[in-house]
Design a protein around this motif. Structure first.
Motif, PDB file in Angstrom:
ATOM      1  N   THR A   4       0.843  -1.198   0.000  1.00 41.13           N
ATOM      2  CA  THR A   4       0.000   0.000   0.000  1.00 41.13           C
ATOM      3  C   THR A   4       0.878   1.248   0.000  1.00 41.13           C
ATOM      4  O   THR A   4       1.013   1.928   1.012  1.00 41.13           O
ATOM      5  N   PRO A   5       1.529   1.561  -1.119  1.00 39.54           N
ATOM      6  CA  PRO A   5       2.381   2.759  -1.178  1.00 39.54           C
ATOM      7  C   PRO A   5       1.548   4.016  -0.950  1.00 39.54           C
ATOM      8  O   PRO A   5       0.354   4.061  -1.240  1.00 39.54           O
ATOM      9  N   TRP A   6       2.215   5.044  -0.476  1.00 40.21           N
ATOM     10  CA  TRP A   6       1.489   6.261  -0.095  1.00 40.21           C
ATOM     11  C   TRP A   6       0.716   6.875  -1.252  1.00 40.21           C
ATOM     12  O   TRP A   6      -0.371   7.435  -1.069  1.00 40.21           O
ATOM     13  N   TRP A   7       1.253   6.764  -2.468  1.00 34.25           N
ATOM     14  CA  TRP A   7       0.587   7.412  -3.595  1.00 34.25           C
ATOM     15  C   TRP A   7      -0.679   6.688  -4.050  1.00 34.25           C
ATOM     16  O   TRP A   7      -1.439   7.228  -4.855  1.00 34.25           O
ATOM     17  N   SER A   8      -0.937   5.490  -3.516  1.00 39.60           N
ATOM     18  CA  SER A   8      -2.208   4.826  -3.840  1.00 39.60           C
ATOM     19  C   SER A   8      -3.371   5.508  -3.123  1.00 39.60           C
ATOM     20  O   SER A   8      -4.534   5.270  -3.438  1.00 39.60           O
ATOM     21  N   ARG A   9      -3.067   6.368  -2.155  1.00 43.55           N
ATOM     22  CA  ARG A   9      -4.100   7.111  -1.426  1.00 43.55           C
ATOM     23  C   ARG A   9      -4.141   8.584  -1.861  1.00 43.55           C
ATOM     24  O   ARG A   9      -4.846   9.383  -1.245  1.00 43.55           O
ATOM     25  N   SER A  10      -3.388   8.922  -2.901  1.00 42.27           N
ATOM     26  CA  SER A  10      -3.209  10.333  -3.269  1.00 42.27           C
ATOM     27  C   SER A  10      -4.048  10.740  -4.467  1.00 42.27           C
ATOM     28  O   SER A  10      -4.559   9.908  -5.224  1.00 42.27           O
ATOM     29  N   VAL A  11      -4.148  12.059  -4.636  1.00 39.33           N
ATOM     30  CA  VAL A  11      -4.732  12.676  -5.828  1.00 39.33           C
ATOM     31  C   VAL A  11      -3.704  13.668  -6.349  1.00 39.33           C
ATOM     32  O   VAL A  11      -3.177  14.494  -5.593  1.00 39.33           O
ATOM     33  N   VAL A  12      -3.411  13.587  -7.642  1.00 44.63           N
ATOM     34  CA  VAL A  12      -2.364  14.402  -8.262  1.00 44.63           C
ATOM     35  C   VAL A  12      -2.989  15.576  -9.005  1.00 44.63           C
ATOM     36  O   VAL A  12      -3.982  15.413  -9.725  1.00 44.63           O
ATOM     37  N   TYR A  13      -2.402  16.748  -8.837  1.00 45.08           N
ATOM     38  CA  TYR A  13      -2.821  17.937  -9.582  1.00 45.08           C
ATOM     39  C   TYR A  13      -1.681  18.316 -10.513  1.00 45.08           C
ATOM     40  O   TYR A  13      -0.562  18.603 -10.069  1.00 45.08           O
ATOM     41  N   GLN A  14      -1.955  18.323 -11.822  1.00 41.46           N
ATOM     42  CA  GLN A  14      -0.914  18.666 -12.791  1.00 41.46           C
ATOM     43  C   GLN A  14      -0.944  20.145 -13.132  1.00 41.46           C
ATOM     44  O   GLN A  14      -1.999  20.696 -13.472  1.00 41.46           O
ATOM     45  N   ILE A  15       0.225  20.760 -13.071  1.00 42.18           N
ATOM     46  CA  ILE A  15       0.378  22.158 -13.473  1.00 42.18           C
ATOM     47  C   ILE A  15       1.215  22.237 -14.745  1.00 42.18           C
ATOM     48  O   ILE A  15       2.285  21.637 -14.840  1.00 42.18           O
ATOM     49  N   TYR A  16       0.702  22.965 -15.720  1.00 42.60           N
ATOM     50  CA  TYR A  16       1.443  23.286 -16.941  1.00 42.60           C
ATOM     51  C   TYR A  16       1.982  24.703 -16.721  1.00 42.60           C
ATOM     52  O   TYR A  16       1.254  25.679 -16.932  1.00 42.60           O
ATOM     53  N   PRO A  17       3.228  24.835 -16.258  1.00 40.98           N
ATOM     54  CA  PRO A  17       3.697  26.115 -15.706  1.00 40.98           C
ATOM     55  C   PRO A  17       3.523  27.328 -16.602  1.00 40.98           C
ATOM     56  O   PRO A  17       3.171  28.413 -16.107  1.00 40.98           O
ATOM     57  N   ARG A  18       3.754  27.187 -17.901  1.00 42.44           N
ATOM     58  CA  ARG A  18       3.694  28.385 -18.753  1.00 42.44           C
ATOM     59  C   ARG A  18       2.269  28.918 -18.863  1.00 42.44           C
ATOM     60  O   ARG A  18       2.072  30.071 -19.297  1.00 42.44           O
ATOM     61  N   SER A  19       1.265  28.125 -18.453  1.00 41.91           N
ATOM     62  CA  SER A  19      -0.126  28.556 -18.585  1.00 41.91           C
ATOM     63  C   SER A  19      -0.852  28.667 -17.249  1.00 41.91           C
ATOM     64  O   SER A  19      -2.072  28.822 -17.226  1.00 41.91           O
ATOM     65  N   PHE A  20      -0.117  28.601 -16.128  1.00 43.32           N
ATOM     66  CA  PHE A  20      -0.797  28.571 -14.830  1.00 43.32           C
ATOM     67  C   PHE A  20      -0.993  29.978 -14.255  1.00 43.32           C
ATOM     68  O   PHE A  20      -2.118  30.401 -14.032  1.00 43.32           O
ATOM     69  N   ALA A  21       0.086  30.699 -14.007  1.00 41.79           N
ATOM     70  CA  ALA A  21      -0.038  32.057 -13.464  1.00 41.79           C
ATOM     71  C   ALA A  21       1.261  32.812 -13.705  1.00 41.79           C
ATOM     72  O   ALA A  21       2.339  32.323 -13.394  1.00 41.79           O
ATOM     73  N   ASP A  22       1.138  34.030 -14.242  1.00 40.22           N
ATOM     74  CA  ASP A  22       2.286  34.858 -14.597  1.00 40.22           C
ATOM     75  C   ASP A  22       2.377  36.029 -13.631  1.00 40.22           C
ATOM     76  O   ASP A  22       1.406  36.771 -13.467  1.00 40.22           O
ATOM     77  N   THR A  23       3.533  36.203 -12.995  1.00 44.69           N
ATOM     78  CA  THR A  23       3.685  37.305 -12.025  1.00 44.69           C
ATOM     79  C   THR A  23       4.550  38.453 -12.524  1.00 44.69           C
ATOM     80  O   THR A  23       4.594  39.504 -11.886  1.00 44.69           O
ATOM     81  N   ASP A  24       5.250  38.270 -13.652  1.00 44.72           N
ATOM     82  CA  ASP A  24       6.141  39.346 -14.111  1.00 44.72           C
ATOM     83  C   ASP A  24       5.665  40.019 -15.389  1.00 44.72           C
ATOM     84  O   ASP A  24       6.360  40.880 -15.943  1.00 44.72           O
ATOM     85  N   GLY A  25       4.487  39.647 -15.879  1.00 49.93           N
ATOM     86  CA  GLY A  25       3.883  40.344 -17.006  1.00 49.93           C
ATOM     87  C   GLY A  25       4.443  40.011 -18.362  1.00 49.93           C
ATOM     88  O   GLY A  25       4.121  40.698 -19.342  1.00 49.93           O
ATOM     89  N   ASP A  26       5.257  38.933 -18.458  1.00 50.92           N
ATOM     90  CA  ASP A  26       5.818  38.599 -19.772  1.00 50.92           C
ATOM     91  C   ASP A  26       4.907  37.691 -20.582  1.00 50.92           C
ATOM     92  O   ASP A  26       5.238  37.325 -21.713  1.00 50.92           O
ATOM     93  N   GLY A  27       3.762  37.300 -20.032  1.00 48.32           N
ATOM     94  CA  GLY A  27       2.809  36.474 -20.759  1.00 48.32           C
ATOM     95  C   GLY A  27       2.991  34.989 -20.571  1.00 48.32           C
ATOM     96  O   GLY A  27       2.198  34.203 -21.086  1.00 48.32           O
ATOM     97  N   PHE A  28       4.035  34.591 -19.847  1.00 49.13           N
ATOM     98  CA  PHE A  28       4.292  33.176 -19.568  1.00 49.13           C
ATOM     99  C   PHE A  28       4.171  32.932 -18.064  1.00 49.13           C
ATOM    100  O   PHE A  28       4.689  33.703 -17.247  1.00 49.13           O
TER     101      PHE A  28
END
Length: 562
Positions: A4-28
């Motif tokens: 019973t490995p720990w990840w059998s009890r987990s839920v994974v959230y995938q982030i596609y970094p270039r489309s998640f949130a931009d803090t410096d205003g360059d569009g990425f």
């Protein structure tokens, strides 16, 4: 491997970094944007964060062409930002998984730059071959084999400087590494260990079953009208793959350190998956199969067809049963390479989008395995709706368009296929607010036109929104051992509207019933377990216990007598 490995009890959230949130205003999108929105992921209940590549890259394939495995691309931030992200993830009780892309590198990687020099110590780090006998190098037909690239055209590129061809199963800027060379493997494992030492909790392994090819390399069978061969068995699941996986596990300490691993595998059938994820061997934790995301295609991604529901549910059921006693399932409908499921298999009209997003989530999360939530899926994001090839940024989409139109396929037909199935459907920026909220600049890919009505702020504020349902599903998995460990049985396998199954553990049983259509559906009660003394655990639309009729896209979960 632990039962019973720990990840059998987990839920994974995938982030596609270039489309998640931009803090410096360059569009990425960037790492600081991820840090700023970690609480959104934590509030859902997901406990594993998977990042698509953030390494230095010329971005020919949006980061899956890596030029430096051990540096953060400046577009995403700095190594200090990464260290802060790791700490922030861990402080919330979550784990961080990195993308591992080691079937190929970028042609701008220092290893390949050195490999291009004949006589170099790294010449054999990549797959180099002379021109076909009797052909002038660099001329049509002179490629060493007739293999085609996944992105269109030949899988071989001629290098004038060295007078030979190198293999690239994907873009010509993504040369394949030669895993037959032990020095390559040693370098890869050393790199992985350095990331683990930095706090990374595991790896999602890109096309990992392509690292072992079948030698000697030989021509494949051609399909009439196609100049290149796509006999995938020549490049997938090669004779040394298990050896390489076990060596990687041993050298990186994957099992001993309880690291998370999932291998993306093309042409991976059930028997292969059992071999690779067996609990009796130290190989991989789970694999991503492509079978279920191919049931609505007529030979290629550019030829989608209407989903026949029995095909999808029977395919997933076969994997549930096949890996029940040895191995583990990964559960996904969306990722950075797949279109939005609510547009693909649901109903993305304003009337039914929310309900169909919930229904799809319910049936997926109630299967056995580790569920994956792709950014935006939790608010029911739709496909992009692009109508012109100029709107697409994806190298695969552009290559498919060029190849298909050159072969005489009408542009309208190609664009229709891309609109339904293109990878860019999943890559449009995350809409945080009705105004967008992704960037203060110009986004690298246009936001969805429906951002004003489909965005995180509005959905999470709605107690009946899609995100609220995801939270309930994730909480149910965490609280109920039947969801994690119960045996699976598909009911009504040939029904074209209803998706029904049970999960049973000892004297506990859950019944899942969902109407996967945009019309009322009658339910054959006699074909289901008795609902006497049943408890309604979760409902996606209309709370109730009468199962005679289900509303459009209504899904229910009952606790019943086993």
């Amino acid at each position: 491997m632990a039962q019973t490995p720990w990840w059998s009890r987990s839920v994974v959230y995938q982030i596609y970094p270039r489309s998640f949130a931009d803090t410096d205003g360059d569009g990425f999108g960037d790492l600081r944007g991820i840090i700023d929105h970690l609480d959104h992921v934590a509030d859902l209940g997901a406990d594993v964060l998977w990042l698509s590549p953030i390494y230095v890259s010329p971005q020919d394939d949006n980061g899956y062409d890596i030029a430096d495995y051990e540096a953060i691309d400046p577009m995403f931030g700095t190594m200090d930002d990464f260290d802060e992200l790791v700490a922030a993830v861990h402080s919330r009780g979550m784990k961080l998984v990195m993308d591992l892309v080691v079937n190929h590198t970028s042609d701008e990687h220092a290893w390949f730059t050195e490999s291009r020099q004949p006589g170099s110590d790294k010449r054999d780090w990549y797959v180099w071959r002379p021109a076909r006998e009797g052909h002038e190098p660099g001329t049509p037909g002179a490629e060493p084999t007739n293999w085609g690239s996944f992105f269109g055209g030949s899988a071989w590129a001629y290098d004038e400087a060295s007078g030979e061809y190198y293999l690239h199963l994907f873009s010509r800027k993504q040369p394949d590494l030669n895993w037959e060379n032990p020095a390559v493997r040693e370098a890869v494992y050393a790199m992985m260990n350095r990331w683990v030492d930095r706090g990374v909790d595991g790896f999602r392994m890109d096309v990992i079953n392509l690292i072992s090819k079948t030698y000697p390399l030989a021509d494949g069978v051609l399909t009439p009208g196609d100049p290149y061969s796509f006999e995938i068995e020549r490049v997938a699941n090669g004779p040394r793959l298990i050896e390489f996986l076990e060596e990687m596990n041993r050298e990186v300490g994957i099992t001993s350190k309880q690291l998370f691993t999932v291998g993306e595998m093309v042409a991976c059938g059930l028997e292969h998956a059992r071999e690779y994820t067996s609990r009796h061997h130290d190989r991989l934790g789970m694999v991503f199969t492509f079978e279920h995301v191919s049931v609505d295609q007529s030979g290629s991604k550019l030829s989608p067809k209407k989903l026949h529901l029995p095909d999808l549910k029977q395919n997933l059921a076969r994997w549930q049963e096949g890996l029940a006693d040895d191995g583990w399932n990964s559960l996904y409908f969306e990722n950075h390479d797949q279109p939005r499921s609510v547009s693909r298999w649901g109903d993305d009209s304003p009337e039914h989008r929310v309900a169909s997003a919930k229904a799809l989530a319910t049936v997926l999360h109630l299967h056995q395995g580790t569920p994956y939530v792709y950014q935006g899926q939790e608010i029911g994001m739709t496909n992009a709706g692009f109508t012109r090839i100029e709107q697409y940024a994806d190298v695969e989409a552009r290559g498919q368009f060029a190849q298909a139109t050159a072969a005489g396929v009408p542009e309208e037909a190609v664009l229709a296929g891309l609109s339904a199935m293109s990878r860019d459907n999943a890559r449009t920026p995350m809409p945080w607010t009705p105004e967008g909220g992704f960037t203060t600049g110009t986004p690298w890919l246009p936001l969805n036109a429906n951002t004003a009505s489909i965005n995180v702020a509005d959905d999470v504020a709605d107690p009946d929104g899609v995100a609220a349902h995801y939270k309930a599903l994730i909480a149910l998995r965490r609280e109920d051992v039947v969801v994690r460990d119960g045996a699976f049985e598909l009911l009504l396998p040939d029904d074209e509207t209803l998706w029904a199954f049970t999960r049973t553990l000892g004297d506990q049983r859950l019944l899942v019933v969902a109407n996967m259509s945009s019309h009322l559906a009658g339910v054959p009660i006699s074909a289901l377990p008795s609902l006497e003394d049943a408890e309604l655990v979760l409902s996606s639309v209309y709370p109730g216990t009468d199962l005679q009729t289900l509303a459009p896209w209504e899904a229910r979960v009952y606790r019943i007598r086993a």
